[in-house]
Design an enzyme around this catalytic site. Structure first.
Site, PDB file in Angstrom:
ATOM      1  N   TRP A 130       0.816  -1.221   0.000  1.00 56.74           N
ATOM      2  CA  TRP A 130       0.000   0.000   0.000  1.00 56.74           C
ATOM      3  C   TRP A 130       0.839   1.255   0.000  1.00 56.74           C
ATOM      4  O   TRP A 130       0.461   2.253  -0.633  1.00 56.74           O
ATOM      5  CB  TRP A 130      -1.028  -0.029   1.136  1.00 56.74           C
ATOM      6  CG  TRP A 130      -2.106  -1.027   0.828  1.00 56.74           C
ATOM      7  CD1 TRP A 130      -2.327  -2.213   1.464  1.00 56.74           C
ATOM      8  CD2 TRP A 130      -3.055  -0.973  -0.253  1.00 56.74           C
ATOM      9  NE1 TRP A 130      -3.360  -2.890   0.858  1.00 56.74           N
ATOM     10  CE2 TRP A 130      -3.832  -2.151  -0.199  1.00 56.74           C
ATOM     11  CE3 TRP A 130      -3.320  -0.053  -1.267  1.00 56.74           C
ATOM     12  CZ2 TRP A 130      -4.858  -2.426  -1.108  1.00 56.74           C
ATOM     13  CZ3 TRP A 130      -4.345  -0.320  -2.175  1.00 56.74           C
ATOM     14  CH2 TRP A 130      -5.091  -1.490  -2.086  1.00 56.74           C
TER      15      TRP A 130
ATOM     16  N   ASP B 152      -1.430   6.582   6.478  1.00 55.83           N
ATOM     17  CA  ASP B 152      -2.554   5.784   5.972  1.00 55.83           C
ATOM     18  C   ASP B 152      -2.898   4.721   7.020  1.00 55.83           C
ATOM     19  O   ASP B 152      -2.278   3.655   7.068  1.00 55.83           O
ATOM     20  CB  ASP B 152      -2.148   5.128   4.640  1.00 55.83           C
ATOM     21  CG  ASP B 152      -3.224   4.184   4.108  1.00 55.83           C
ATOM     22  OD1 ASP B 152      -4.274   4.018   4.768  1.00 55.83           O
ATOM     23  OD2 ASP B 152      -3.009   3.607   3.026  1.00 55.83           O
TER      24      ASP B 152
ATOM     25  N   LYS C 151     -12.767  -1.458   7.158  1.00 56.81           N
ATOM     26  CA  LYS C 151     -12.122  -2.440   8.025  1.00 56.81           C
ATOM     27  C   LYS C 151     -12.586  -2.232   9.471  1.00 56.81           C
ATOM     28  O   LYS C 151     -13.364  -3.012   9.982  1.00 56.81           O
ATOM     29  CB  LYS C 151     -10.605  -2.342   7.897  1.00 56.81           C
ATOM     30  CG  LYS C 151     -10.151  -2.678   6.465  1.00 56.81           C
ATOM     31  CD  LYS C 151      -8.906  -1.970   6.095  1.00 56.81           C
ATOM     32  CE  LYS C 151      -8.630  -1.897   4.619  1.00 56.81           C
ATOM     33  NZ  LYS C 151      -8.786  -3.108   3.849  1.00 56.81           N
TER      34      LYS C 151
HETATM   35  N1  PMP Z   1      -4.353   1.596   2.102  1.00 62.20           N
HETATM   36  C1  PMP Z   1      -4.431   0.476   2.855  1.00 62.20           C
HETATM   37  C2  PMP Z   1      -3.492   0.312   4.002  1.00 62.20           C
HETATM   38  C3  PMP Z   1      -5.381  -0.496   2.544  1.00 62.20           C
HETATM   39  O1  PMP Z   1      -5.454  -1.613   3.276  1.00 62.20           O
HETATM   40  C4  PMP Z   1      -6.257  -0.304   1.455  1.00 62.20           C
HETATM   41  C5  PMP Z   1      -7.337  -1.293   1.091  1.00 62.20           C
HETATM   42  N2  PMP Z   1      -7.220  -2.555   1.522  1.00 62.20           N
HETATM   43  C6  PMP Z   1      -6.131   0.859   0.697  1.00 62.20           C
HETATM   44  C7  PMP Z   1      -5.180   1.790   1.059  1.00 62.20           C
HETATM   45  C8  PMP Z   1      -7.034   1.113  -0.465  1.00 62.20           C
HETATM   46  O2  PMP Z   1      -8.290   1.375   0.025  1.00 62.20           O
HETATM   47  P1  PMP Z   1      -9.572   1.647  -0.892  1.00 62.20           P
HETATM   48  O3  PMP Z   1      -9.932   0.355  -1.518  1.00 62.20           O
HETATM   49  O4  PMP Z   1     -10.564   2.139   0.111  1.00 62.20           O
HETATM   50  O5  PMP Z   1      -9.221   2.692  -1.892  1.00 62.20           O
END
Ligand code: PMP
Length: 362
Positions: A102, A172, A196
């Site tokens: 991520w 994040d 989550k």
């Molecule tokens: N950052 C992290 C740490 C994540 O776990 C996720 C999704 N699993 C995201 C960003 C992306 O999130 P979204 O699908 O809400 O755009």
């Protein structure tokens, strides 16, 4: 009907009590004869829901009025763009710490909008840990420093908050917000996709220091709905927000307060994670590749001794109502996500199943 134990990484398990309450209120909410999804976001009853959710979130994380709390759309992924677009402070470059999937995604997107310097990366170590404070190269000035405290896919969690020598710290927290006590005052911007530990997908929380917003020169091309200052001024209602997700997140915040807040969750989550890691480590069958002090308490990946056993493992788990244990396609193996709404009994049931599966396959 029995609820399964759901180890999904996201959209993830929600507290049963919250779903039951939403079910109860669905057709006739607040004695209005309609559901909460069927009223104007500008009506007094919905404004009350929206404000109560923000108020309770502020209580849970002890967020002062120095910070704006924004309820935005587009998921955490949209924030990968909004952050470099909003947080321009005249340096023309931003620092990113790379600890896995991520943070790499955030880096790739940010490069479209600013010069990015990766000030530390553990890619060379196969992302088996987070970078250490001593490894962060902070010799230049940056608009901000970005990191991902918990890598949802790799299962890597920082055991410290980076010291950025006064530069704005952006984090994040998608997969670890509200899972443990957090000192918000150490951060300039925190963002988290909802699906989550917050509520249903469709909502992304942004907690941002107002003084930071005042010091930025947001790009003239920035659409209003992506502009933190404009969203704050409009109390996150420049346009129609995802009202059901906002309402349900509010119910989750109430539930969390009733559980004793994030400190209580931290103790429960630590116990859950300890149980699973201890079993994995002593099993000599299952394996978790992450260095012990950087292991995630929310997302626990593990492998079996032979990839050929994976389908049988997942099939057996499904039969026992232990769902969504397949690891992310980029890393393979298994992954158990142990967010707030996953009860300790789910971990007990998983460990019991893992023991049985091992007995059958050694
Ligand atoms: N950052 C992290 C740490 C994540 O776990 C996720 C999704 N699993 C995201 C960003 C992306 O999130 P979204 O699908 O809400 O755009």
């Amino acid at each position: 009907m029995s609820r399964a134990f759901n180890f999904c990484a996201g959209p993830a398990s929600l507290p049963t009590a919250v779903l039951e309450r939403a079910q109860q209120e669905l057709l006739d909410w607040n004695a209005l004869g309609v559901s909460v999804m069927e009223i104007s976001h500008r009506s007094a009853p919905f404004i009350e829901v929206a404000e109560a959710a923000e108020h309770n979130l502020r209580r849970l994380l002890n967020i002062s009025q120095d910070y704006a709390v924004l309820f935005m759309q587009g998921g955490a992924t949209a924030q990968f763009s909004f952050i470099p677009l909003n947080l321009q402070r005249g340096f023309g470059r931003a620092a990113y710490i790379d600890s896995g999937h991520w943070s790499s995604q955030a880096i790739e997107v940010a490069r479209k909008f600013t010069d990015v310097e990766v000030i530390a990366s553990t890619q060379g170590q196969g992302y088996s840990r987070a970078p250490y404070q001593e490894e962060l190269d902070l010799s230049s000035k940056f608009d901000y420093v970005h990191y991902t405290p918990n890598e949802t896919i790799g299962g890597v969690e920082f055991d410290y908050i980076p010291d950025t020598q006064g530069m704005p710290l952006v984090a994040d927290f998608s997969s670890s917000i509200l899972s443990s006590a957090l000192d918000v005052s150490k951060f300039d911007l925190i963002y988290a996709g909802a699906q989550k530990n917050i509520g249903p997908s469709g909502l992304c929380l942004v907690i941002v220091k107002r003084a930071l917003l005042e010091s930025t020169t947001a790009s003239g091309y920035l659409p209003e709905v992506f502009n933190y200052r404009a969203v704050d001024q409009a109390s996150s209602m420049l346009n129609t927000p995802p009202t059901f997700a906002w309402y349900l997140s509010g119910l989750v915040f109430e539930w969390l307060l009733a559980q004793g807040g994030v400190t209580a969750m931290e103790a429960i989550n630590a116990a859950k994670a300890k149980k699973l890691y201890s079993y994995i480590d002593q099993s000599e069958f299952y394996r978790n590749p992450i260095e012990v002090h950087h292991r995630s308490k929310m997302n626990i990946p593990f492998t079996l001794p032979d990839k050929a056993l994976e389908t049988a493992f997942l099939d057996g788990a499904n039969k026992r109502n232990l769902l969504n244990l397949k690891g992310h396609r980029s890393v393979g193996g298994m992954r158990a996500s142990l967010y707030n709404a996953v009860p300790e009994e789910a971990v007990d049931a998983l460990v019991e199943y893992m023991q049985q599966f091992k007995q059958q396959h050694i």
